[in-house]
Design an enzyme around this catalytic site. Sequence first.
Site, PDB file in Angstrom:
ATOM      1  N   SER A  39       0.844  -1.207   0.000  1.00 42.05           N
ATOM      2  CA  SER A  39       0.000   0.000   0.000  1.00 42.05           C
ATOM      3  C   SER A  39       0.873   1.249   0.000  1.00 42.05           C
ATOM      4  O   SER A  39       0.574   2.238  -0.669  1.00 42.05           O
ATOM      5  CB  SER A  39      -0.908   0.003   1.232  1.00 42.05           C
ATOM      6  OG  SER A  39      -1.914  -0.985   1.089  1.00 42.05           O
TER       7      SER A  39
ATOM      8  N   THR B 157       1.999  -9.699 -11.589  1.00 42.08           N
ATOM      9  CA  THR B 157       1.093 -10.417 -12.494  1.00 42.08           C
ATOM     10  C   THR B 157       1.735 -10.488 -13.875  1.00 42.08           C
ATOM     11  O   THR B 157       2.309  -9.492 -14.343  1.00 42.08           O
ATOM     12  CB  THR B 157      -0.252  -9.645 -12.597  1.00 42.08           C
ATOM     13  OG1 THR B 157      -0.825  -9.555 -11.306  1.00 42.08           O
ATOM     14  CG2 THR B 157      -1.215 -10.341 -13.552  1.00 42.08           C
TER      15      THR B 157
ATOM     16  N   GLU C  56      -4.041  -3.715  -6.976  1.00 41.69           N
ATOM     17  CA  GLU C  56      -4.187  -2.379  -7.585  1.00 41.69           C
ATOM     18  C   GLU C  56      -4.799  -1.390  -6.603  1.00 41.69           C
ATOM     19  O   GLU C  56      -5.616  -0.536  -6.969  1.00 41.69           O
ATOM     20  CB  GLU C  56      -4.918  -2.454  -8.929  1.00 41.69           C
ATOM     21  CG  GLU C  56      -4.118  -3.314  -9.910  1.00 41.69           C
ATOM     22  CD  GLU C  56      -4.251  -2.954 -11.363  1.00 41.69           C
ATOM     23  OE1 GLU C  56      -4.727  -1.856 -11.663  1.00 41.69           O
ATOM     24  OE2 GLU C  56      -3.861  -3.791 -12.200  1.00 41.69           O
TER      25      GLU C  56
ATOM     26  N   SER D 210      -9.082  -1.947  -0.723  1.00 39.91           N
ATOM     27  CA  SER D 210     -10.287  -1.131  -0.498  1.00 39.91           C
ATOM     28  C   SER D 210      -9.962   0.047   0.419  1.00 39.91           C
ATOM     29  O   SER D 210     -10.508   1.143   0.265  1.00 39.91           O
ATOM     30  CB  SER D 210     -11.393  -1.989   0.125  1.00 39.91           C
ATOM     31  OG  SER D 210     -11.804  -2.972  -0.796  1.00 39.91           O
TER      32      SER D 210
HETATM   33  N1  CAA Z   1      -2.270  10.899 -10.978  1.00 39.37           N
HETATM   34  C1  CAA Z   1      -1.149  11.651 -11.107  1.00 39.37           C
HETATM   35  N2  CAA Z   1      -0.280  11.880 -10.103  1.00 39.37           N
HETATM   36  C2  CAA Z   1      -0.582  11.332  -8.906  1.00 39.37           C
HETATM   37  C3  CAA Z   1      -1.728  10.540  -8.678  1.00 39.37           C
HETATM   38  C4  CAA Z   1      -2.587  10.336  -9.786  1.00 39.37           C
HETATM   39  N3  CAA Z   1      -3.689   9.598  -9.663  1.00 39.37           N
HETATM   40  N4  CAA Z   1      -1.734  10.145  -7.401  1.00 39.37           N
HETATM   41  C5  CAA Z   1      -0.639  10.655  -6.823  1.00 39.37           C
HETATM   42  N5  CAA Z   1       0.062  11.385  -7.740  1.00 39.37           N
HETATM   43  C6  CAA Z   1       1.284  12.138  -7.532  1.00 39.37           C
HETATM   44  C7  CAA Z   1       1.083  13.200  -6.454  1.00 39.37           C
HETATM   45  O1  CAA Z   1       0.549  14.391  -6.996  1.00 39.37           O
HETATM   46  C8  CAA Z   1       2.494  13.388  -5.942  1.00 39.37           C
HETATM   47  O2  CAA Z   1       3.195  14.213  -6.848  1.00 39.37           O
HETATM   48  P1  CAA Z   1       4.141  15.436  -6.334  1.00 39.37           P
HETATM   49  O3  CAA Z   1       5.353  14.753  -5.757  1.00 39.37           O
HETATM   50  O4  CAA Z   1       4.408  16.209  -7.565  1.00 39.37           O
HETATM   51  O5  CAA Z   1       3.345  16.151  -5.288  1.00 39.37           O
HETATM   52  C9  CAA Z   1       3.094  11.991  -6.050  1.00 39.37           C
HETATM   53  O6  CAA Z   1       2.301  11.278  -7.010  1.00 39.37           O
HETATM   54  C10 CAA Z   1       3.066  11.256  -4.743  1.00 39.37           C
HETATM   55  O7  CAA Z   1       1.724  11.167  -4.328  1.00 39.37           O
HETATM   56  P2  CAA Z   1       1.321  10.998  -2.810  1.00 39.37           P
HETATM   57  O8  CAA Z   1       2.016  12.041  -1.991  1.00 39.37           O
HETATM   58  O9  CAA Z   1      -0.162  10.929  -2.758  1.00 39.37           O
HETATM   59  O10 CAA Z   1       1.988   9.584  -2.473  1.00 39.37           O
HETATM   60  P3  CAA Z   1       1.841   8.660  -1.232  1.00 39.37           P
HETATM   61  O11 CAA Z   1       3.165   8.047  -0.978  1.00 39.37           O
HETATM   62  O12 CAA Z   1       1.150   9.392  -0.110  1.00 39.37           O
HETATM   63  O13 CAA Z   1       0.898   7.466  -1.772  1.00 39.37           O
HETATM   64  C11 CAA Z   1      -1.139   6.284  -2.228  1.00 39.37           C
HETATM   65  C12 CAA Z   1      -0.408   7.625  -2.148  1.00 39.37           C
HETATM   66  C13 CAA Z   1      -2.498   6.644  -2.832  1.00 39.37           C
HETATM   67  C14 CAA Z   1      -1.313   5.656  -0.889  1.00 39.37           C
HETATM   68  C15 CAA Z   1      -0.342   5.343  -3.183  1.00 39.37           C
HETATM   69  O14 CAA Z   1       0.853   4.915  -2.580  1.00 39.37           O
HETATM   70  C16 CAA Z   1      -1.128   4.154  -3.617  1.00 39.37           C
HETATM   71  O15 CAA Z   1      -1.931   4.237  -4.544  1.00 39.37           O
HETATM   72  N6  CAA Z   1      -0.893   2.960  -2.989  1.00 39.37           N
HETATM   73  C17 CAA Z   1      -1.448   1.720  -3.445  1.00 39.37           C
HETATM   74  C18 CAA Z   1      -0.464   1.049  -4.351  1.00 39.37           C
HETATM   75  C19 CAA Z   1      -1.115   0.254  -5.423  1.00 39.37           C
HETATM   76  O16 CAA Z   1      -2.195   0.537  -5.909  1.00 39.37           O
HETATM   77  N7  CAA Z   1      -0.401  -0.765  -5.864  1.00 39.37           N
HETATM   78  C20 CAA Z   1      -0.863  -1.568  -6.943  1.00 39.37           C
HETATM   79  C21 CAA Z   1       0.200  -2.518  -7.333  1.00 39.37           C
HETATM   80  S1  CAA Z   1       0.061  -2.947  -9.013  1.00 39.37           S
HETATM   81  C22 CAA Z   1      -0.944  -4.278  -9.102  1.00 39.37           C
HETATM   82  O17 CAA Z   1      -1.550  -4.724  -8.166  1.00 39.37           O
HETATM   83  C23 CAA Z   1      -1.071  -4.746 -10.506  1.00 39.37           C
HETATM   84  C24 CAA Z   1      -1.326  -6.179 -10.651  1.00 39.37           C
HETATM   85  O18 CAA Z   1      -0.410  -6.933 -10.864  1.00 39.37           O
HETATM   86  C25 CAA Z   1      -2.709  -6.678 -10.654  1.00 39.37           C
END
Ligand code: CAA
Length: 388
Positions: free
Chosen positions: A137, A163, A371, A374
Site C-alpha cells: 500500500s 502479475t 491495484e 479497499s
Molecule cells: N495521478 C497523477 N499523479 C498522482 C496521482 C494520480 N492519480 N496520485 C498521486 N500522484 C502524484 C502526487 O501528486 C504526488 O506528486 P508530487 O510529488 O508532484 O506532489 C506523487 O504522485 C506522490 O503522491 P502521494 O504524496 O499521494 O503519495 P503517497 O506516498 O502518499 O501514496 C497512495 C499515495 C495513494 C497511498 C499510493 O501509494 C497508492 O496508490 N498505494 C497503493 C499502491 C497500489 O495501488 N499498488 C498496486 C500494485 S500494481 C498491481 O496490483 C497490478 C497487478 O499486478 C494486478
Amino acid sequence: MPRLPEFLALTAEQREIQLAVRAFAAQEIAPHAARWDRESHFPREVLPGMAELGLFGMLIPEAYGGLGLDTVSYLLALEEIAAADAATAVTMSVHNSLPTQMILHYGTEAQRMRFLPPMARGDILGAFALSEADAGSDASALRTQAVRDGDAYVLNGTKAWVTNGSEAGVILTMARTDTAGARNGARGIAAFIVTPDLPGVRVGKHESKMGLRASPTVQLVFDNLRVPIDQLLGEPDAGFIYAMASLEHGRLGIATQAVGIARAAFDHAVAYAAERRQFGKAIKEHEAIQFKLADMATRISGARALLFAAAAAKDRGEGVTQLAAMAKLTASETAMWVATQAVQVFGGYGYVTDYPVERLFRDAKVTEIYEGTSEIQRIVIARELYGE
Ligand code: CAA
C-alpha cells in the site's frame, strides 16, 4: 434472455465488440476455466485467439498497430473475458491498462514504435512491477535501486506480486534513482522498460494463491541488471507519478474484472435456483432466495453503472482519480458479496469444487486487495473530497 438490464446506450460498434467477445469467451475460455484453475495452468493457448480479436491492443492507437478504441469499448470486452475466467481477465487488464498505457503516454516516439506494435499484436505481454515485500500500500517506500552508469542504469532489488511477470516481454519497473542517503519519497523514482532478455533479470518465487490460480504471480529479482538508457521512461524522477496516473486505468480494469466475476456468480445462482427443489418447489419460489437474487442483481447493476460512468468520463478526457477509486471499491466489494451469496444459494454444493461458485468466491477476494486495497481506495476518495 439477459438476466440483468443492459442500461448502457452502446454504439453499434460497442455492441458488436461486446457480442463478439462474449461468443469467443463462451466457446474458448469458460469451458476450460475450472481446469486451468485446478491445474494452475496459464492458458497460453487462448492468447492467439484473443490477439486475433485485437484484445491486446484495444487502447493502442492504430498508428502503433492497435485498434485505437475508447475505454468503454475496452472495458466491455474485458467484462466478457472476466465473466468467463477472472484469471485470463487479469492478464488482459494488466497488459492493456498499465505497461501499454505508460509507454503510450510517457514514452518517446522510438519507444512507442519499438514496443507498442508487438504488444498490440499480443506477441509480447506486459507486466507492471511496482510493489515490493515491504512496499505494498505504501508503494513509494520501494527500495529497488537504479544507479546511473554510463549509458545504462544498473538495477538491484526484488519486486513482488508481479502479475504476468514470468510471461512478459516488457516489465514496466519502478526503481529509486535517488541515493540511499537522500530519499526523495515519491519524487526519487524512475520507470524503466525492462525486457527479460537483459542479463540480470530472474524470475523468483511463484506465488501459490487462493484464487486466480491460472494467472502467474511472481517475484522478479534484479541482480546488477543493466537497463540501457533508451529504456528509461520519461523523466528519471517522475516514475511514481506515471505509475499512479496509470493505476487509474488499472483500477477501472480491476473494477471490470470484479463486475465480470459478480455477473458469473449471479448467473450460476439464478440457474441453480430454478433447478434445485426443496420443500416441494424450486428454491427460486422461496422468498428468501428471491430477495437474495434481487439484491445481487441490484448491486451488480449499481457497480456496473458507476464503472461505465467512470469509463465514459475518462473518454471525455475528464480526471477520474476519485471515480476510478469509487468504481474499484464498489465493484470489488460487490463481487465479494455476490460471490458469497451465490455460495449460499448453492448451499453445500457451493462449498465443493464440483460447482463453479467456490472458484468465483476465491477469485473475487483479490479484487479487494490488488491495484490498491479497499482501504487505499477510500483514502484516495477521501483526499479528493478536500482537493488534497
Ligand atoms: N495521478 C497523477 N499523479 C498522482 C496521482 C494520480 N492519480 N496520485 C498521486 N500522484 C502524484 C502526487 O501528486 C504526488 O506528486 P508530487 O510529488 O508532484 O506532489 C506523487 O504522485 C506522490 O503522491 P502521494 O504524496 O499521494 O503519495 P503517497 O506516498 O502518499 O501514496 C497512495 C499515495 C495513494 C497511498 C499510493 O501509494 C497508492 O496508490 N498505494 C497503493 C499502491 C497500489 O495501488 N499498488 C498496486 C500494485 S500494481 C498491481 O496490483 C497490478 C497487478 O499486478 C494486478
